[in-house]
Design a protein around this motif. Structure first.
Motif, mmCIF file in Angstrom:
data_model
loop_
_atom_site.group_PDB
_atom_site.id
_atom_site.type_symbol
_atom_site.label_atom_id
_atom_site.label_comp_id
_atom_site.label_asym_id
_atom_site.label_seq_id
_atom_site.Cartn_x
_atom_site.Cartn_y
_atom_site.Cartn_z
ATOM 1 N N THR A 9 5.487 37.911 60.220
ATOM 2 C CA THR A 9 6.384 39.004 59.850
ATOM 3 C C THR A 9 6.208 39.460 58.407
ATOM 4 O O THR A 9 6.566 40.591 58.072
ATOM 5 C CB THR A 9 7.853 38.574 60.070
ATOM 6 O OG1 THR A 9 8.102 37.363 59.338
ATOM 7 C CG2 THR A 9 8.124 38.321 61.544
ATOM 8 N N ARG A 10 5.660 38.609 57.551
ATOM 9 C CA ARG A 10 5.501 38.990 56.145
ATOM 10 C C ARG A 10 4.353 39.967 55.951
ATOM 11 O O ARG A 10 4.422 40.868 55.117
ATOM 12 C CB ARG A 10 5.269 37.750 55.287
ATOM 13 C CG ARG A 10 6.349 36.691 55.376
ATOM 14 C CD ARG A 10 5.856 35.384 54.782
ATOM 15 N NE ARG A 10 4.615 34.953 55.435
ATOM 16 C CZ ARG A 10 3.826 34.000 54.985
ATOM 17 N NH1 ARG A 10 4.137 33.386 53.863
ATOM 18 N NH2 ARG A 10 2.727 33.668 55.639
ATOM 19 N N THR A 11 3.259 39.763 56.701
ATOM 20 C CA THR A 11 2.041 40.531 56.466
ATOM 21 C C THR A 11 1.671 41.459 57.612
ATOM 22 O O THR A 11 0.855 42.358 57.431
ATOM 23 C CB THR A 11 0.856 39.575 56.229
ATOM 24 O OG1 THR A 11 0.678 38.768 57.420
ATOM 25 C CG2 THR A 11 1.127 38.659 55.044
ATOM 26 N N THR A 45 11.501 36.244 45.443
ATOM 27 C CA THR A 45 11.214 36.168 46.881
ATOM 28 C C THR A 45 10.733 37.491 47.456
ATOM 29 O O THR A 45 9.706 37.550 48.138
ATOM 30 C CB THR A 45 12.478 35.709 47.634
ATOM 31 O OG1 THR A 45 12.903 34.453 47.106
ATOM 32 C CG2 THR A 45 12.179 35.552 49.121
ATOM 33 N N HIS A 46 11.467 38.580 47.213
ATOM 34 C CA HIS A 46 11.116 39.868 47.823
ATOM 35 C C HIS A 46 9.751 40.344 47.345
ATOM 36 O O HIS A 46 8.912 40.775 48.138
ATOM 37 C CB HIS A 46 12.189 40.903 47.501
ATOM 38 C CG HIS A 46 11.920 42.251 48.104
ATOM 39 N ND1 HIS A 46 12.020 42.487 49.464
ATOM 40 C CD2 HIS A 46 11.520 43.432 47.540
ATOM 41 C CE1 HIS A 46 11.711 43.748 49.706
ATOM 42 N NE2 HIS A 46 11.405 44.343 48.555
ATOM 43 N N ALA A 47 9.534 40.288 46.042
ATOM 44 C CA ALA A 47 8.252 40.736 45.501
ATOM 45 C C ALA A 47 7.113 39.830 45.948
ATOM 46 O O ALA A 47 5.971 40.283 46.103
ATOM 47 C CB ALA A 47 8.319 40.786 43.973
ATOM 48 N N THR A 48 7.414 38.548 46.201
ATOM 49 C CA THR A 48 6.382 37.631 46.684
ATOM 50 C C THR A 48 5.906 38.043 48.074
ATOM 51 O O THR A 48 4.710 38.001 48.373
ATOM 52 C CB THR A 48 6.930 36.195 46.723
ATOM 53 O OG1 THR A 48 7.260 35.792 45.390
ATOM 54 C CG2 THR A 48 5.895 35.238 47.288
ATOM 55 N N ASP A 49 6.846 38.455 48.942
ATOM 56 C CA ASP A 49 6.450 38.952 50.268
ATOM 57 C C ASP A 49 5.598 40.203 50.139
ATOM 58 O O ASP A 49 4.630 40.391 50.897
ATOM 59 C CB ASP A 49 7.692 39.247 51.106
ATOM 60 C CG ASP A 49 8.407 37.972 51.539
ATOM 61 O OD1 ASP A 49 7.783 36.901 51.462
ATOM 62 O OD2 ASP A 49 9.581 38.048 51.953
ATOM 63 N N ALA A 97 -2.548 35.249 59.079
ATOM 64 C CA ALA A 97 -1.746 34.713 57.976
ATOM 65 C C ALA A 97 -1.064 33.443 58.466
ATOM 66 O O ALA A 97 -0.397 33.449 59.500
ATOM 67 C CB ALA A 97 -0.701 35.728 57.531
ATOM 68 N N LEU A 98 -1.253 32.360 57.729
ATOM 69 C CA LEU A 98 -0.669 31.078 58.104
ATOM 70 C C LEU A 98 0.578 30.852 57.262
ATOM 71 O O LEU A 98 1.195 31.792 56.775
ATOM 72 C CB LEU A 98 -1.701 29.970 57.917
ATOM 73 C CG LEU A 98 -3.072 30.223 58.576
ATOM 74 C CD1 LEU A 98 -4.004 29.042 58.357
ATOM 75 C CD2 LEU A 98 -2.927 30.529 60.052
ATOM 76 N N HIS A 99 0.976 29.629 57.071
ATOM 77 C CA HIS A 99 2.174 29.347 56.301
ATOM 78 C C HIS A 99 1.937 29.560 54.804
ATOM 79 O O HIS A 99 0.813 29.522 54.323
ATOM 80 C CB HIS A 99 2.638 27.909 56.543
ATOM 81 C CG HIS A 99 1.651 26.886 56.071
ATOM 82 N ND1 HIS A 99 1.609 26.433 54.783
ATOM 83 C CD2 HIS A 99 0.646 26.253 56.719
ATOM 84 C CE1 HIS A 99 0.630 25.557 54.644
ATOM 85 N NE2 HIS A 99 0.022 25.418 55.800
ATOM 86 N N SER A 100 3.022 29.804 54.082
ATOM 87 C CA SER A 100 2.986 29.964 52.630
ATOM 88 C C SER A 100 1.942 31.014 52.237
ATOM 89 O O SER A 100 1.999 32.146 52.701
ATOM 90 C CB SER A 100 2.697 28.616 51.954
ATOM 91 O OG SER A 100 2.799 28.726 50.553
ATOM 92 N N ASP A 101 0.955 30.642 51.401
ATOM 93 C CA ASP A 101 -0.031 31.605 50.922
ATOM 94 C C ASP A 101 -1.391 31.388 51.559
ATOM 95 O O ASP A 101 -2.402 31.807 51.002
ATOM 96 C CB ASP A 101 -0.147 31.502 49.396
ATOM 97 C CG ASP A 101 -0.612 30.131 48.937
ATOM 98 O OD1 ASP A 101 -0.217 29.142 49.568
ATOM 99 O OD2 ASP A 101 -1.383 30.040 47.966
#
Length: 582
Positions: A142-144, A188-192, A224-228
Motif C-alpha cells: 500500500t505504500r508504493t 512517518t508521512h514523508a517517509t512513505d 516492495a517488501l517490509h520497511s525499506d
C-alpha cells in the motif's frame, strides 16, 4: 453428531419441484377425503342415507381421488419449476464472478422476487468491491503500489522452475542506504512519500535500460517488501554481465538525491544478487542467499552490490554455531575477567587494573574478545557478558583489597550495553552484591559512544560519580570529540589509544598528537593512561611529557586472578624508578 432420520434423508435427496408435487398431491388427497367425509356426514345426519350408503360408488370415488391427487401434484410441480429456475439463476449469478446482474431476472413478475433480485444484486456487488479491495491489500504494497512479498513469491514459484543453466534467472534483494536516519528526519508521512519515490525510481531505472540489457528485464517483477527493502526477480536474466549492468544502473539511478517536501535526501541502494538455478532452486533459498550477500555488503563496505557465493553459507553456518556456543557459554558463565595492571609513573606502584573479557571454554581453551565480542554485540549477548565481567571484576577487587592492596579496577561498558541496559542500576546492584567501595571502580566508555549521546552519559554517571565511581574515556583520539563536549561530560581519565603509543617511535606526527592529548588532559584536570606501552623508550617519552599511568606488555599482559595476585606480590616499585633514572 446425531444421525438424520429417514424423513430427513428422503427430503435431502428431493428437488424443490418434486417436494412441491408430493406435498400438493398429499394435500389434495387430504382435502378431497375431508370433503367426501363431510358430505357423507351431512347425508347421515339429515336421514338421507346411512353410513354404508355412499353417494357415489367406491371405485368412482377412488378414481376421483386419484385423479385429483395426480393433477394437483403435476400442477404444483410445474408451478414450482418456474421458481426453481429463478433460484438457479440466482445461484449461477453468485457463482459467476464476472456477471453484473442475474441473467433472465429482469422480467420477474412477483414483487417479492423483484425485491430479492435487487437486494441480492446490491449485496453481491458490495461484497465483490470489498473482495477486490482485500485482494489488492493482500498482493499490493500500500505504500508504493508495487507487488508485495506474497505476490512476488507466487510469481517466483510459478516461473522459477523454468530457469536453467543456459537460461538463468536472477534475484535482487535491495536495501536503501541510511534509510533509518532519513526516516527520523522526515517523519512517518514523508517517509512513505520517500518510499513511493524510491519504488518509482527503481521501476524507471529498469524501464530505461537499453538493448541488449533490456532483454533481461522482460517479464521482471519489482516488489516492495517490509520497511525499506525492495526486490527484483528476473525470470530471464540471460547472462551475469547483464545482471551486473542492471546493478550498475540501479546504483547510478540512486546516486541522485530525492526532494521530499522541500527537503533534499540522499539515499543510495545496495543489494544481494542470487543466480538461479546455480545458487538457489526455491523461493526460500533465493531470499536466504540474497540476505547473506546483502549482509556481507553491509559488513564490508556498507554500500554496494554483491553476488552470493557458497562461502557465505559456510560463514553464516559458522556464525550460527558460534552464536549457539555463545548462548551456552553465557548460561554456563564461561566468561572470565583477566587483569592488566596500570603503573603510576610518579610512584612506580600498581594503582589499578583493567578487567579484560576472556571466554574460557570447558576444555580450558581461552578465546580472545576479537573472536566473539562483535557477534555478542550483534545478538545482544554482550549485555549478559558485560554483567558477568563486571561482577567478576568487582569480586576480584574486593579480594585483593582484603589482602591490603589499594588497587582500583576498570571495566569496559559496550555501546550496546550502554544503550539497552540501565547501567546505573546495574552498577549499583553489583557494587551492593560484591561489597566493593564505589570509589574503587572505574567505568570505561569509548570516545565515539560519548559523542553519540553525551546527555545520557552525564545522566548515567551523575549518581555513580556522586558515590565516587570514576569514568574514563577509552581510545581517546580516535573519535570526533571536541573540547566543548569534553568539558560537559563527567570524565576523570583519558586513555590514550594504543595506536598513538605504538607509533611514537615510527611516526613523526604521533609524538605531537600524544603531547596535545596530554596538554588537553592537564588543562581539564584529568588523569591520563597510555595503553599498549611495549618499550622503555615509549614509557620514557610518556613519563617526561606528564602522562599519569601506563599499561601494556612492557609491564604485563592480562592475567587471571591468581596470576595477577602473584604479580602484585612480586612487583618491585623501585624497578620503575630505576628504569626512569637509567
Amino acid at each position: 453428531m446425531r444421525k438424520p432420520n429417514i424423513i430427513r434423508r428422503t427430503l435431502g435427496t428431493m428437488s424443490l419441484p418434486a417436494f412441491a408435487g408430493v406435498f400438493g398431491g398429499l394435500l389434495s388427497a387430504v382435502l378431497t377425503g375431508g370433503f367426501i367425509l363431510l358430505a357423507q356426514t351431512y347425508r347421515v345426519l339429515t336421514g338421507m342415507a346411512s353410513w354404508g350408503e355412499l353417494w357415489l360408488p367406491g371405485l368412482v370415488m377412488a378414481a376421483f381421488c386419484g385423479v385429483t391427487v395426480v393433477l394437483a401434484g403435476i400442477a404444483t410441480f410445474a408451478m414450482t419449476q418456474t421458481f426453481q429456475r429463478i433460484l438457479k439463476r440466482f445461484l449461477a449469478y453468485l457463482e459467476d464472478a464476472d456477471s453484473v446482474s442475474p441473467k433472465g431476472m429482469e422480467m420477474v413478475s412477483l414483487s417479492e422476487l423483484r425485491h430479492l433480485r435487487i437486494a441480492v444484486t446490491r449485496t453481491v456487488r458490495r461484497l465483490r468491491r470489498e473482495n477486490e479491495s482485500l485482494r489488492r491489500i493482500a498482493f499490493v504494497d500500500t505504500r508504493t503500489g508495487l507487488p508485495n512479498r506474497i505476490s512476488l513469491e507466487r510469481e517466483i514459484e510459478a516461473r522459477l522452475p523454468a530457469a536453467t543453466y543456459e537460461a538463468p534467472a536472477a534475484f535482487f534483494l535491495l536495501d536503501l542506504d541510511q534509510f533509518s536516519r532519513a526516516a527520523e528526519r522526515l517523519g512517518t508521512h514523508a517517509t512513505d512519500t520517500l518510499l513511493r519515490a524510491a519504488g518509482a525510481r527503481l521501476t524507471q531505472a529498469l524501464a530505461r535500460l537499453e538493448a541488449p540489457v533490456s532483454a533481461s528485464v522482460e517479464g521482471s517483477v519489482v516488489a516492495a517488501l517490509h520497511s525499506d527493502q525492495f526486490a527484483i526477480f528476473l525470470p530471464s536474466a540471460i547472462s551475469r554481465e547483464n545482471v551486473s549492468s542492471i546493478a550498475r544502473a540501479i546504483r547510478i539511478a540512486f546516486s541522485h538525491p530525492f526532494e521530499i517536501n522541500g527537503q533534499v535526501v540522499v539515499l543510495g541502494m545496495s543489494g544481494g544478487i542470487v543466480n538461479a538455478p546455480e545458487d538457489a532452486d526455491s523461493v526460500q533459498k533465493l531470499f536466504r542467499h540474497a540476505e547473506l550477500a546483502l549482509r556481507q555488503v553491509r559488513t564490508e563496505s556498507a554500500s554496494g552490490f554483491r553476488y552470493f557465493s557458497p562461502r557465505l553459507t559456510r560463514v553464516a553456518r559458522g556464525k550460527y554455531m558460534l552464536e549457539a556456543e555463545l548462548r551456552e557459554a553465557v548460561t554456563n558463565r564461561e566468561f572470565k575477567a583477566v587483569f592488566q595492571p596500570k603503573i603510576d609513573f610518579a610512584t612506580g606502584r600498581i594503582v589499578g587494573a583493567e578487567a579484560l573479557a576472556r571466554w574460557q571454554r570447558a576444555n580450558g581453551k581461552v578465546i580472545s574478545p576479537a573472536a566473539f565480542i562483535p557477534l555478542a554485540e550483534e545478538t545482544g549477548l554482550v549485555n549478559q557478558i558485560g554483567e558477568q565481567i563486571l561482577e567478576s571484576a568487582c569480586y576480584s577487587a574486593v579480594r585483593w583489597m582484603r589482602e591490603g592492596y589499594d588497587v582500583s579496577v576498570a571495566v569496559n561498558v559496550s555501546p550496546r550495553q550502554f544503550i539497552s541496559v540501565d547501567v546505573t542500576e546495574l552498577v549499583l546492584d553489583v557494587l551492593k552484591r560484591t561489597g566493593l567501595p564505589p570509589d574503587m571502580l572505574e567505568l570505561e566508555i569509548t570516545e565515539s559512544m560519548a559523542v553519540a549521546d553525551p546527555a545520557k552519559v552525564a545522566r548515567v554517571m551523575r549518581p555513580l560519580r556522586a558515590l565516587g565511581t570514576k569514568l574514563a574515556i577509552d581510545d581517546f583520539g580516535t573519535g570526533h570529540s571536541n573540547l566543548s563536549m569534553l568539558t560537559q561530560l563527567p570524565f576523570d581519565v583519558f586513555k590514550i589509544d594504543r595506536q598513538f603509543v605504538s607509533a611514537l617511535e615510527s611516526d613523526r606526527q604521533a609524538p605531537a598528537i600524544v603531547e596535545m592529548i596530554l596538554a588537553m588532559a592537564e588543562t581539564l584536570g584529568l588523569k591520563t593512561v597510555a595503553e599498549g606501552v611495549e618499550t622503555e623508550r615509549q614509557a620514557e617519552f610518556l613519563w617526561r611529557r606528564g602522562c599519569s599511568m601506563a599499561q601494556g606488555f612492557l609491564y604485563s599482559p592480562g592475567l587471571p586472578f591468581d596470576a595477577f595476585m602473584d604479580f602484585l606480590r612480586k612487583w618491585d616499585a623501585s624497578s620503575v624508578g630505576e628504569r626512569r633514572a637509567s
